[in-house]
Motif scaffolding. Structure first.
Motif, PDB file in Angstrom:
ATOM      1  N   UNK A   1      10.450  17.907   4.254  1.00  0.00           N
ATOM      2  CA  UNK A   1      11.689  18.089   3.506  1.00  0.00           C
ATOM      3  C   UNK A   1      12.871  17.955   4.454  1.00  0.00           C
ATOM      4  N   UNK A   2      13.854  17.169   4.014  1.00  0.00           N
ATOM      5  CA  UNK A   2      15.073  16.985   4.789  1.00  0.00           C
ATOM      6  C   UNK A   2      16.239  16.736   3.851  1.00  0.00           C
ATOM      7  N   UNK A   3      17.353  16.271   4.404  1.00  0.00           N
ATOM      8  CA  UNK A   3      18.549  15.980   3.613  1.00  0.00           C
ATOM      9  C   UNK A   3      19.031  14.582   3.983  1.00  0.00           C
ATOM     10  N   UNK A   4      19.274  13.762   2.962  1.00  0.00           N
ATOM     11  CA  UNK A   4      19.806  12.414   3.150  1.00  0.00           C
ATOM     12  C   UNK A   4      21.005  12.251   2.223  1.00  0.00           C
ATOM     13  N   UNK A   5      22.172  11.970   2.796  1.00  0.00           N
ATOM     14  CA  UNK A   5      23.417  11.820   2.026  1.00  0.00           C
ATOM     15  C   UNK A   5      23.717  13.065   1.180  1.00  0.00           C
ATOM     16  N   UNK A   6      23.434  14.240   1.719  1.00  0.00           N
ATOM     17  CA  UNK A   6      23.741  15.490   1.037  1.00  0.00           C
ATOM     18  C   UNK A   6      22.780  15.850  -0.077  1.00  0.00           C
ATOM     19  N   UNK A   7      21.691  15.108  -0.240  1.00  0.00           N
ATOM     20  CA  UNK A   7      20.718  15.383  -1.298  1.00  0.00           C
ATOM     21  C   UNK A   7      19.334  15.548  -0.691  1.00  0.00           C
ATOM     22  N   UNK A   8      18.418  16.226  -1.398  1.00  0.00           N
ATOM     23  CA  UNK A   8      17.076  16.441  -0.845  1.00  0.00           C
ATOM     24  C   UNK A   8      16.314  15.136  -0.610  1.00  0.00           C
ATOM     25  N   UNK A   9      15.652  15.093   0.520  1.00  0.00           N
ATOM     26  CA  UNK A   9      14.743  14.008   0.881  1.00  0.00           C
ATOM     27  C   UNK A   9      13.380  14.672   1.022  1.00  0.00           C
ATOM     28  N   UNK A  10      12.427  14.345   0.142  1.00  0.00           N
ATOM     29  CA  UNK A  10      11.131  15.030   0.125  1.00  0.00           C
ATOM     30  C   UNK A  10      10.012  13.993   0.124  1.00  0.00           C
ATOM     31  N   UNK A  11       9.139  14.070   1.109  1.00  0.00           N
ATOM     32  CA  UNK A  11       7.936  13.240   1.160  1.00  0.00           C
ATOM     33  C   UNK A  11       6.742  14.166   1.015  1.00  0.00           C
ATOM     34  N   UNK A  12       6.021  14.016  -0.089  1.00  0.00           N
ATOM     35  CA  UNK A  12       4.866  14.850  -0.402  1.00  0.00           C
ATOM     36  C   UNK A  12       3.628  13.975  -0.315  1.00  0.00           C
ATOM     37  N   UNK A  13       2.615  14.412   0.457  1.00  0.00           N
ATOM     38  CA  UNK A  13       1.368  13.658   0.590  1.00  0.00           C
ATOM     39  C   UNK A  13       0.186  14.564   0.295  1.00  0.00           C
ATOM     40  N   UNK A  14      -0.665  14.131  -0.629  1.00  0.00           N
ATOM     41  CA  UNK A  14      -1.851  14.907  -0.991  1.00  0.00           C
ATOM     42  C   UNK A  14      -3.101  14.134  -0.601  1.00  0.00           C
ATOM     43  N   UNK A  15      -4.167  14.862  -0.338  1.00  0.00           N
ATOM     44  CA  UNK A  15      -5.429  14.260   0.100  1.00  0.00           C
ATOM     45  C   UNK A  15      -6.205  13.727  -1.099  1.00  0.00           C
ATOM     46  N   UNK A  16      -5.617  12.755  -1.776  1.00  0.00           N
ATOM     47  CA  UNK A  16      -6.257  12.061  -2.888  1.00  0.00           C
ATOM     48  C   UNK A  16      -6.195  10.579  -2.569  1.00  0.00           C
ATOM     49  N   UNK A  17      -7.347   9.903  -2.657  1.00  0.00           N
ATOM     50  CA  UNK A  17      -7.379   8.480  -2.325  1.00  0.00           C
ATOM     51  C   UNK A  17      -6.399   7.701  -3.190  1.00  0.00           C
ATOM     52  N   UNK A  18      -5.733   6.724  -2.574  1.00  0.00           N
ATOM     53  CA  UNK A  18      -4.694   5.943  -3.250  1.00  0.00           C
ATOM     54  C   UNK A  18      -5.015   4.458  -3.125  1.00  0.00           C
ATOM     55  N   UNK A  19      -4.831   3.723  -4.196  1.00  0.00           N
ATOM     56  CA  UNK A  19      -5.062   2.274  -4.221  1.00  0.00           C
ATOM     57  C   UNK A  19      -3.712   1.570  -4.259  1.00  0.00           C
ATOM     58  N   UNK A  20      -3.438   0.773  -3.230  1.00  0.00           N
ATOM     59  CA  UNK A  20      -2.226  -0.051  -3.206  1.00  0.00           C
ATOM     60  C   UNK A  20      -2.551  -1.334  -3.967  1.00  0.00           C
ATOM     61  N   UNK A  21      -1.952  -1.510  -5.130  1.00  0.00           N
ATOM     62  CA  UNK A  21      -2.281  -2.639  -5.999  1.00  0.00           C
ATOM     63  C   UNK A  21      -1.782  -3.963  -5.439  1.00  0.00           C
ATOM     64  N   UNK A  22      -0.693  -3.966  -4.697  1.00  0.00           N
ATOM     65  CA  UNK A  22      -0.164  -5.228  -4.167  1.00  0.00           C
ATOM     66  C   UNK A  22      -0.963  -5.705  -2.959  1.00  0.00           C
ATOM     67  N   UNK A  23      -1.418  -4.815  -2.121  1.00  0.00           N
ATOM     68  CA  UNK A  23      -2.169  -5.193  -0.921  1.00  0.00           C
ATOM     69  C   UNK A  23      -3.665  -5.099  -1.143  1.00  0.00           C
ATOM     70  N   UNK A  24      -4.093  -4.588  -2.301  1.00  0.00           N
ATOM     71  CA  UNK A  24      -5.504  -4.368  -2.628  1.00  0.00           C
ATOM     72  C   UNK A  24      -6.203  -3.618  -1.483  1.00  0.00           C
ATOM     73  N   UNK A  25      -5.585  -2.513  -1.096  1.00  0.00           N
ATOM     74  CA  UNK A  25      -6.083  -1.695   0.004  1.00  0.00           C
ATOM     75  C   UNK A  25      -6.104  -0.237  -0.426  1.00  0.00           C
ATOM     76  N   UNK A  26      -7.069   0.517   0.092  1.00  0.00           N
ATOM     77  CA  UNK A  26      -7.169   1.940  -0.209  1.00  0.00           C
ATOM     78  C   UNK A  26      -6.649   2.747   0.969  1.00  0.00           C
ATOM     79  N   UNK A  27      -5.976   3.860   0.632  1.00  0.00           N
ATOM     80  CA  UNK A  27      -5.439   4.774   1.632  1.00  0.00           C
ATOM     81  C   UNK A  27      -5.980   6.174   1.341  1.00  0.00           C
ATOM     82  N   UNK A  28      -6.107   7.018   2.375  1.00  0.00           N
ATOM     83  CA  UNK A  28      -6.674   8.356   2.156  1.00  0.00           C
ATOM     84  C   UNK A  28      -5.720   9.348   1.479  1.00  0.00           C
ATOM     85  N   UNK A  29      -4.417   9.042   1.451  1.00  0.00           N
ATOM     86  CA  UNK A  29      -3.436   9.982   0.910  1.00  0.00           C
ATOM     87  C   UNK A  29      -2.596   9.332  -0.183  1.00  0.00           C
ATOM     88  N   UNK A  30      -2.240  10.132  -1.181  1.00  0.00           N
ATOM     89  CA  UNK A  30      -1.297   9.705  -2.207  1.00  0.00           C
ATOM     90  C   UNK A  30       0.059  10.289  -1.853  1.00  0.00           C
TER      91      UNK A  30
END
Length: 193
Positions: free
Chosen positions: A129-158
């Motif tokens: 969690x941070x602040x960008x241009x006075x508003x919240x900047x939040x990057x949330x990552x969960x341990x659920x496998x994720x499929x990138x449809x454009x690259x047809x690649x799987x990642x360990x986090x969503x």
């Protein structure tokens, strides 16, 4: 002149007697419930369940039926890692996190913006969690496998990125920390002339 008066008084006394007894019992119960009556405490039956002495949030409740087993409270992949790369498509975005700093890139700003972030670990992942241009900047990552449809690649986090009030979905993975040698840029030597 008032021959019936003694009978009426006797009836009135008989009617009020049970009411007085009920009132006395009610008051005694009330005093006991609010702690004003200091009567002797009843002996506790050791087999009878009793409320915990401390909050279950402070100390787990053990019933004695089975040996206590530790319960994991953080996801191991995200708990130990401190460097991540997250990305999303349509619209494209990329966030690289290392320690307390995140670099946010978009097609409009490919060099990226540095954002100071704070790390919060939870049971299924991690959030920065941070602040960008006075508003919240939040990057949330969960341990659920994720499929990138454009690259047809799987990642360990969503991943879920919230910037300027907009939330975008994506995928993420653990990144290798930059080594000291890779981070150093060679110094230019002046040309001998």
């Amino acid at each position: 002149m008032f021959p019936q008066l003694p009978i009426r008084l006797a009836l009135l006394a008989l009617i009020s007697l049970p009411l007085t007894a009920c009132d006395t019992q009610s008051m005694a119960d009330l005093r006991r419930n609010i702690g004003l009556d200091q009567s002797e405490p009843e002996a506790e039956d050791p087999a009878k369940p009793r409320p915990p002495a401390v909050s279950p949030l402070v100390e787990p409740i053990e019933t004695g039926a089975a040996p206590a087993k530790p319960i994991p409270t953080a996801e191991p992949l995200t708990y130990r890692a401190t460097n991540f790369v997250a990305r999303g498509n349509e619209p494209f975005w990329n966030v690289e996190v290392g320690g307390t700093s995140a670099t946010y890139r978009t097609p409009e700003n490919q060099s990226g913006r540095q954002i100071e972030v704070r790390r919060i670990v939870f049971d299924r992942g991690v959030e920065y969690i941070g602040v960008l241009n006075g508003r919240p900047f939040v990057l949330n990552m969960t341990a659920t496998e994720c499929q990138d449809t454009m690259a047809d690649q799987k990642y360990p986090l969503t991943a879920r990125l919230t910037v300027s009030g907009q939330t975008q979905q994506g995928c993420a993975s653990v990144a290798q920390p930059a080594t000291a040698a890779a981070a150093e840029t060679p110094a230019e030597t002046p040309a001998a002339g």
